[in-house]
Design an enzyme around this catalytic site. Structure first.
Site, PDB file in Angstrom:
ATOM      1  N   ASP A   1       7.320  26.084 -17.863  1.00 19.64           N
ATOM      2  CA  ASP A   1       7.025  27.306 -18.629  1.00 19.64           C
ATOM      3  C   ASP A   1       5.380  27.411 -18.919  1.00 19.64           C
ATOM      4  OD1 ASP A   1       7.632  30.539 -18.576  1.00 19.64           O
ATOM      5  OD2 ASP A   1       7.717  30.100 -20.915  1.00 19.64           O
TER       6      ASP A   1
ATOM      7  N   ASP B   1       9.089  23.959 -13.644  1.00 17.81           N
ATOM      8  CA  ASP B   1       8.197  24.194 -13.911  1.00 17.81           C
ATOM      9  C   ASP B   1       8.214  23.680 -15.594  1.00 17.81           C
ATOM     10  OD1 ASP B   1       8.537  27.155 -15.698  1.00 17.81           O
ATOM     11  OD2 ASP B   1       9.097  27.283 -13.216  1.00 17.81           O
TER      12      ASP B   1
HETATM   13  N1  LIG Z   1       9.550  29.785 -16.184  1.00 21.19           N
HETATM   14  C1  LIG Z   1      10.269  30.126 -15.272  1.00 21.19           C
HETATM   15  N2  LIG Z   1      10.376  31.529 -16.517  1.00 21.19           N
HETATM   16  C2  LIG Z   1      11.222  32.530 -15.755  1.00 21.19           C
HETATM   17  N3  LIG Z   1      12.022  31.973 -14.447  1.00 21.19           N
HETATM   18  C3  LIG Z   1      11.730  30.817 -14.225  1.00 21.19           C
HETATM   19  N4  LIG Z   1      12.613  30.447 -12.642  1.00 21.19           N
HETATM   20  C4  LIG Z   1      11.631  29.384 -12.280  1.00 21.19           C
HETATM   21  N5  LIG Z   1      10.961  29.137 -13.582  1.00 21.19           N
HETATM   22  C5  LIG Z   1      10.763  29.997 -14.850  1.00 21.19           C
END
Ligand SMILES: Nc1ncnc2[nH]cnc12
Ligand SMILES: CSC[C@H]1O[C@H](OP(=O)(O)O)[C@H](O)[C@@H]1O
Length: 293
Positions: free
Chosen positions: A215, A213
């Site tokens: 975030d 992703d």
């Molecule tokens: N955006 C994110 N922040 C922290 N841990 C994660 N694991 C997968 N995506 C994450």
């Protein structure tokens, strides 16, 4: 045969979405007790392409252990006690860069530790040591992991900084923007103190961050949520598992010492003289630092 020229024994820590390692010829599932308690799950001991592999599901088989509750000392100690020569982490992560897209892997080579209050050293009052973390990742293992992931059909980025946050909540937008402004590449909740502990146990460590992703900073993407992370991982799990298959083919059972000297990093790290060490602390430490005690 010195300790450093033993045959390869690769410990693989499977993170979110990677709870097993198909293809492994399983010898046994071992319950391990370390001086720091039990690891997240029994360790699967087996062989892949002639290489001994130890597989540990970092959050437990049913993903029951949260990042802040991980007993990273027990996980690393268990690997060491079972004879691991190297540790490869497969970890889900968020991305701070457009080009590090979901589905890509990042062979991170630096960390910024923003975790809070996790036990982060095997050494304690009674026996003090300071290892270097300037170069926290084994350059050889990281390159092998990158090549293996490419052979598995994954887009790989070499190098990058992994910001380890405490969690379990994902970041606020302000935090996400701050980490981006700091030049961070990826974010996760588990690589610290794991990488520090691997170093103290003289275990070469490498990590493949599996981007799931953006975030919450990316205007064209919604804020990260578990459902989207797991959906991407379901697609990429096969790449992670194939990567382990490929890396065992690449490294083979015969092993030369780590070119970065990680396996001897404790030679000059312990500052407490022998006569001043607490025998009880030394007894525990023998599980991970027996070579120098
Ligand atoms: N955006 C994110 N922040 C922290 N841990 C994660 N694991 C997968 N995506 C994450
Ligand atoms: C399920 S999303 C957040 C979770 O996933 C990552 O775990 P791991 O590094 O073990 O793959 C991240 O660090 C969080 O713990």
């Amino acid at each position: 045969m010195t300790d450093q020229t033993r045959p390869t024994c690769l410990a693989v820590f499977g993170g979110s979405g990677v709870y097993e390692m198909p293809g492994l010829t399983i010898e046994e599932e071992r319950e391990v007790e370390t001086p720091w308690g039990s690891p997240s799950a029994p360790v699967t001991i087996g062989e892949l392409n002639g290489v001994r592999v130890l597989f540990l599901s970092r959050h437990g088989k049913g993903h029951t252990v949260p990042p802040s509750g991980l007993n990273a000392r027990a996980n690393i100690a268990a690997a060491k006690m079972l004879g691991a020569t190297d540790v490869l982490s497969l970890s889900a992560c968020g991305s701070f860069k457009e080009e590090l897209a979901p589905g890509h892997f990042v062979a991170a080579d630096q960390f910024v530790d923003r975790t809070k209050g996790r036990p982060s050293s095997f050494f304690e009052e009674g026996c003090v040591a300071h290892v270097s973390m300037a170069h926290p990742v084994c350059s050889r293992l990281s390159e092998e992991a990158a090549k293996a992931a490419e052979a598995a059909g994954t887009k790989v980025h070499r190098g990058g900084t992994y910001l380890a946050m405490e969690g379990p909540q994902f970041s606020t937008l302000a935090e996400s923007e701050l980490y981006r402004a700091w030049g961070m590449d990826i974010i996760g909740m588990t690589a610290m103190p794991e990488a520090k502990l691997a170093r103290e146990a003289e275990l070469p460590y490498a990590i493949l961050g599996m981007v799931t992703d953006y975030d919450c900073w990316h205007e064209d993407h919604g804020a990260v949520d578990v459902a989207s992370v797991l959906a991407i991982l379901a697609k990429n799990r096969v790449h992670a598992q194939k990567t382990v298959d490929e890396i065992t083919k690449l490294i083979g059972p015969e092993r030369t010492p780590c070119p970065d000297g990680i396996e001897t990093c404790l030679d000059y790290a312990i500052v407490t003289p022998k006569e001043a060490r607490d025998p009880e602390v030394v007894k525990k430490l023998k599980a991970v630092a027996g070579r120098v005690l």
